[in-house]
Every structure is written in C-alpha cells, then in structure tokens.
Design an enzyme around this catalytic site. Structure first.
Site, mmCIF file in Angstrom:
data_model
loop_
_atom_site.group_PDB
_atom_site.id
_atom_site.type_symbol
_atom_site.label_atom_id
_atom_site.label_comp_id
_atom_site.label_asym_id
_atom_site.label_seq_id
_atom_site.Cartn_x
_atom_site.Cartn_y
_atom_site.Cartn_z
ATOM 1 N N LYS A 143 -5.375 31.156 6.932
ATOM 2 C CA LYS A 143 -4.334 30.177 7.737
ATOM 3 C C LYS A 143 -2.958 31.265 7.973
ATOM 4 O O LYS A 143 -2.426 31.153 8.798
ATOM 5 C CB LYS A 143 -4.101 28.857 7.327
ATOM 6 C CG LYS A 143 -5.447 27.908 7.631
ATOM 7 C CD LYS A 143 -5.326 26.601 7.046
ATOM 8 C CE LYS A 143 -6.380 25.880 7.195
ATOM 9 N NZ LYS A 143 -6.160 24.451 6.461
ATOM 10 N N ALA A 181 -2.090 26.392 3.898
ATOM 11 C CA ALA A 181 -2.419 25.526 2.606
ATOM 12 C C ALA A 181 -3.970 25.002 3.137
ATOM 13 O O ALA A 181 -4.073 24.688 4.368
ATOM 14 C CB ALA A 181 -1.394 24.487 2.330
ATOM 15 N N ASP A 182 -4.715 24.560 1.918
ATOM 16 C CA ASP A 182 -5.882 23.790 2.249
ATOM 17 C C ASP A 182 -6.156 23.083 1.043
ATOM 18 O O ASP A 182 -5.574 23.359 0.081
ATOM 19 C CB ASP A 182 -6.928 24.843 2.505
ATOM 20 C CG ASP A 182 -8.178 24.232 3.126
ATOM 21 O OD1 ASP A 182 -8.123 23.663 4.260
ATOM 22 O OD2 ASP A 182 -9.222 24.001 2.526
ATOM 23 N N GLN A 183 -7.247 22.007 1.202
ATOM 24 C CA GLN A 183 -7.583 21.269 0.159
ATOM 25 C C GLN A 183 -8.924 21.099 0.271
ATOM 26 O O GLN A 183 -9.604 20.803 1.487
ATOM 27 C CB GLN A 183 -6.928 20.071 0.035
ATOM 28 C CG GLN A 183 -7.117 19.226 -1.127
ATOM 29 C CD GLN A 183 -6.246 17.747 -1.008
ATOM 30 O OE1 GLN A 183 -6.631 17.049 0.105
ATOM 31 N NE2 GLN A 183 -5.398 17.433 -1.725
ATOM 32 N N VAL A 213 -4.654 24.461 -2.365
ATOM 33 C CA VAL A 213 -4.217 25.771 -2.546
ATOM 34 C C VAL A 213 -3.143 26.016 -1.387
ATOM 35 O O VAL A 213 -3.459 25.668 -0.329
ATOM 36 C CB VAL A 213 -5.505 26.799 -2.498
ATOM 37 C CG1 VAL A 213 -5.078 28.138 -2.574
ATOM 38 C CG2 VAL A 213 -6.525 26.467 -3.745
#
Length: 207
Positions: A67, A83-85, A120
């Site tokens: 991203k 960001a990602d989760q 993250v």
C-alpha cells in the site's frame, strides 16, 4: 497571523495510503498533519503472491508495504504510510466479514478463545520503503452463546462488518471481551508508538 505551533517538521503533511477514518484520527490525535489517498491495490491478489501458510504477521507486513509503495510511486516527493492488520486465532487468519451472518460465524469461532492482532505500518518515500514497524496485541473473548452473538450483531449493524473479527473494541464490541493486552492504537490497526519513534529517528518530529 502566525502559524499554529506544530511538532511536525515536514514541508507537507504525512500521506496515509488509506481511506481509514480510524487510522487518520489516530495520527491526527498525535498532532500529525495527515492527507489520505486510496492505494488502489487488490489485497487478495497480493496475498496470493505469498507462500501458502505465510504467517499472519508476514501477510500484514506485505500488504502494508504494498500500500505504501503504490502511493509512493505516484507521489515520490511525499512521505507515505501504509498500514495493515491481520487476526490470527490458533493459526486461522480472519478477514473482514462480508455480511452479518459471516460476522456472527467469526465471533462464534473466536468466543472463549484468545487471538492475536498483528498491526504493521510501512513508511515509504520515492518509491522505496524506508521503515516498517509492527506491534501485536492479544485479545480474549468471553464465552458467548449463539443468542448473545446474534444480539450483538443486531445491535452493531453494519459496524460488525467493518473490522476483522466482526467487532470494534472502541464501540459495542468491548462487551465481547474478557481481557485485552496491548496498545489501544495497535488494536485499532496502527502501531502508533513504534511509528512515532521511527518518525523521531527520521527527524520528522520536533521531540
């Protein structure tokens, strides 16, 4: 008229590669000027590029970096955050539920168990990832009957489908939990404390 005092040292605001109102609010609450831009990536296709059985934390890192890079390549002069989760429960990875029925099914599998949220963030500039940062949290749902789950999903409405796992701890979802261990921002999808430390090291903040 003098400008408002700010701890941000960048010439332009931080560019968030997301349209997430929650992540933007977390950054702004920390005094960071933020603009947003959708990354326009296919997350499921990106996941398919990874080896089968890739750890959930590695999946979140891969997506956060993708991203950030997607926006950074379009805006090479800006500092971009992606960001990602991911949610991991005993090796099973959960996505956002597609509808109320799937939200209820996810909650039924999580009830009475402890799961891990891997959050993250990646910082990119000029089409290159300069930092990536991670923070985990452990959450334990209390045992829930099918009636209790159905009641929660009905009360939460479409909010039950907006977050991985079918809950939002900042709202009605807090009633589902017996114990929460971890930083609140990381639970909401952003490793904020490691991110701020990285921005200080990069001399983007005054203190």
């Amino acid at each position: 008229m003098s400008a408002e005092p700010s701890l941000w040292r960048g010439a332009e605001p931080l560019l968030l590669a997301s349209t997430s109102a929650t992540r933007r609010a977390l950054l702004e609450s920390a005094g960071l000027p933020v603009e947003t831009e959708a990354p326009g990536v296919d997350e499921r296709a990106l996941e398919a590029d990874l080896p089968e059985g890739a750890p959930p934390g590695a999946v979140a890192r891969h997506l956060a970096r993708a991203k950030a890079l997607a926006v950074s390549r379009r805006r090479p002069d800006r500092l971009v955050i992606g960001a990602d989760q991911t949610l991991d429960c005993a090796g099973e990875r959960f996505h956002k539920p597609a509808d109320a029925a799937e939200a209820a099914a996810h909650l039924a599998r999580l009830a009475g168990r402890t799961h891990v949220l891997h959050s993250v963030a990646a910082l990119a500039r000029g089409g290159v990832v300069e930092r990536d940062l991670a923070q985990d949290a452990r959450l334990s749902l209390r045992p829930l009957s099918p009636d209790a789950i159905a009641r929660y999903v009905a009360l939460a409405g479409e909010r039950a489908t907006r977050s991985v796992g079918g809950y939002q701890v900042e709202g009605l979802g807090i009633h589902l939990f017996a114990r929460i261990e971890g930083d609140h921002a990381a639970i909401l999808g952003l490793p904020l404390l490691p991110l701020l430390a990285a921005l200080r090291e990069m001399r983007c903040l005054d203190f």
